[in-house]
Design a protein around this motif. Structure first.
Motif, PDB file in Angstrom:
ATOM      1  N   LEU A 108       0.836  -1.207   0.000  1.00 32.98           N
ATOM      2  CA  LEU A 108       0.000   0.000   0.000  1.00 32.98           C
ATOM      3  C   LEU A 108       0.865   1.250   0.000  1.00 32.98           C
ATOM      4  N   LEU A 109       1.899   1.275   0.842  1.00 32.27           N
ATOM      5  CA  LEU A 109       2.758   2.451   0.948  1.00 32.27           C
ATOM      6  C   LEU A 109       3.543   2.704  -0.342  1.00 32.27           C
ATOM      7  N   LEU A 110       3.891   1.638  -1.043  1.00 28.14           N
ATOM      8  CA  LEU A 110       4.702   1.782  -2.251  1.00 28.14           C
ATOM      9  C   LEU A 110       3.860   2.068  -3.489  1.00 28.14           C
ATOM     10  N   THR A 111       2.646   1.526  -3.519  1.00 27.42           N
ATOM     11  CA  THR A 111       1.822   1.662  -4.736  1.00 27.42           C
ATOM     12  C   THR A 111       0.716   2.702  -4.609  1.00 27.42           C
ATOM     13  N   ARG A 112       0.362   3.066  -3.373  1.00 27.68           N
ATOM     14  CA  ARG A 112      -0.751   3.984  -3.107  1.00 27.68           C
ATOM     15  C   ARG A 112      -2.046   3.459  -3.747  1.00 27.68           C
ATOM     16  N   ASN A 113      -2.243   2.178  -3.612  1.00 25.57           N
ATOM     17  CA  ASN A 113      -3.414   1.508  -4.194  1.00 25.57           C
ATOM     18  C   ASN A 113      -4.613   1.671  -3.271  1.00 25.57           C
ATOM     19  N   TYR A 114      -5.639   2.381  -3.734  1.00 22.39           N
ATOM     20  CA  TYR A 114      -6.794   2.658  -2.885  1.00 22.39           C
ATOM     21  C   TYR A 114      -7.588   1.395  -2.569  1.00 22.39           C
ATOM     22  N   ALA A 115      -7.713   0.488  -3.533  1.00 21.53           N
ATOM     23  CA  ALA A 115      -8.459  -0.754  -3.299  1.00 21.53           C
ATOM     24  C   ALA A 115      -7.832  -1.554  -2.160  1.00 21.53           C
ATOM     25  N   LEU A 116      -6.522  -1.519  -2.073  1.00 24.92           N
ATOM     26  CA  LEU A 116      -5.826  -2.204  -0.987  1.00 24.92           C
ATOM     27  C   LEU A 116      -6.089  -1.499   0.342  1.00 24.92           C
ATOM     28  N   PHE A 117      -6.106  -0.177   0.309  1.00 26.83           N
ATOM     29  CA  PHE A 117      -6.416   0.583   1.521  1.00 26.83           C
ATOM     30  C   PHE A 117      -7.800   0.242   2.055  1.00 26.83           C
ATOM     31  N   GLU A 118      -8.769   0.062   1.170  1.00 27.77           N
ATOM     32  CA  GLU A 118     -10.136  -0.202   1.599  1.00 27.77           C
ATOM     33  C   GLU A 118     -10.212  -1.427   2.513  1.00 27.77           C
ATOM     34  N   VAL A 119      -9.435  -2.425   2.196  1.00 28.08           N
ATOM     35  CA  VAL A 119      -9.425  -3.633   3.024  1.00 28.08           C
ATOM     36  C   VAL A 119      -8.545  -3.450   4.257  1.00 28.08           C
ATOM     37  N   LEU A 120      -7.372  -2.864   4.069  1.00 27.46           N
ATOM     38  CA  LEU A 120      -6.421  -2.748   5.169  1.00 27.46           C
ATOM     39  C   LEU A 120      -6.866  -1.772   6.249  1.00 27.46           C
ATOM     40  N   TYR A 121      -7.708  -0.813   5.913  1.00 25.89           N
ATOM     41  CA  TYR A 121      -8.224   0.080   6.945  1.00 25.89           C
ATOM     42  C   TYR A 121      -8.927  -0.739   8.031  1.00 25.89           C
ATOM     43  N   PHE A 122      -9.682  -1.728   7.618  1.00 22.42           N
ATOM     44  CA  PHE A 122     -10.428  -2.550   8.573  1.00 22.42           C
ATOM     45  C   PHE A 122      -9.581  -3.706   9.102  1.00 22.42           C
ATOM     46  N   TRP A 123      -8.948  -4.451   8.208  1.00 23.42           N
ATOM     47  CA  TRP A 123      -8.124  -5.584   8.639  1.00 23.42           C
ATOM     48  C   TRP A 123      -6.942  -5.108   9.482  1.00 23.42           C
TER      49      TRP A 123
END
Length: 239
Positions: free
Chosen positions: A87-102
């Motif tokens: 997430l930090l390297l790609t700034r992928n929002y779809a990944l953030f959506e899951v990682l915010y909760f997980w």
């Protein structure tokens, strides 16, 4: 005269304080460094997390004698500590959506009720807290500097994703004789799972608690969205 060892409760409080200080520093510093500083720190955190996690897994196998099958990154936080650097390297929002909760939900629970398998000042005890702390810090960093925010769809994606992930881990546990996501037995250390009754009933409670935590994590954003919607209606009333 020998210095008395730090009590487990005191060590736990010290490590939580360290995580808090680390979080404030890593989120505050880039404000003074500009865009290049944000990028550099994001890369630094990502590489440190991956390097530390690799070291941690190797030490668990070589020093603690844990089989390789049991040190793979298939726990929720194990997956998060690998995905947050992405997430930090790609700034992928779809990944953030899951990682915010997980990430925030899982890592915060792990920090508050640790299942470390070691004690302070063991290096593995320290890396346990720094790796889980960096999961939360990495997600907050993405919110502050990438402008990411969870949506209602994010809540649904994270919830459905966790269910699918849990189902996928079941045959993995059976094949490797492991206990990822604690689906087969409770952790060795005292955790909140001890209050959820015996197996397999506690697995249902785990799912319910995860849903409740995800709901609490999304609640502030749901309120904010509703507030802004009403504010726009108040500004431009229907006549």
């Amino acid at each position: 005269m020998e210095t008395p060892p730090i009590a487990p409760g005191t060590a736990h409080m010290l490590m939580m304080a360290l995580v808090a200080v680390m979080g404030v520093a890593l989120v505050w510093l880039p404000r003074r460094w500009g865009n290049h500083g944000v990028t550099a720190l994001a890369w630094g955190m990502a590489l440190f997390m991956l390097g530390q996690e690799l070291l941690d897994r190797v030490l668990h196998h070589t020093l603690m004698g844990d089989p390789w099958a049991e040190v793979l990154p298939f726990h929720l936080c194990g997956a998060s500590v690998v995905l947050v650097p992405v997430l930090l390297l790609t700034r992928n929002y779809a990944l953030f959506e899951v990682l915010y909760f997980w990430g925030i939900g899982g890592a915060t629970a792990a920090i508050l009720t640790p299942d470390t398998g070691s004690h302070f000042p063991n290096l593995l005890y320290i890396t346990y807290f720094t790796s889980h702390g960096l999961i939360v810090i990495g997600v907050v960093f993405a919110m502050v500097y990438f402008g990411f925010r969870p949506r209602a769809a994010s809540f649904m994606k994270a919830t459905l994703g966790l269910f699918v992930y849990g189902v996928a881990v079941v045959p993995l546990n059976l094949l490797l004789d492991t206990n990822y996501l604690y689906l087969c037995r409770k952790p060795a250390d005292a955790t909140i799972i001890d209050f959820m009754g015996p197996w397999p009933g506690y697995v249902v409670w785990l799912a319910a608690v995860a849903l409740a935590v995800f709901s609490m994590l999304y609640l502030p954003w749901a309120v904010q969205t509703r507030y802004h919607r009403h504010s726009r209606h108040d500004k431009y009333p229907i006549v």
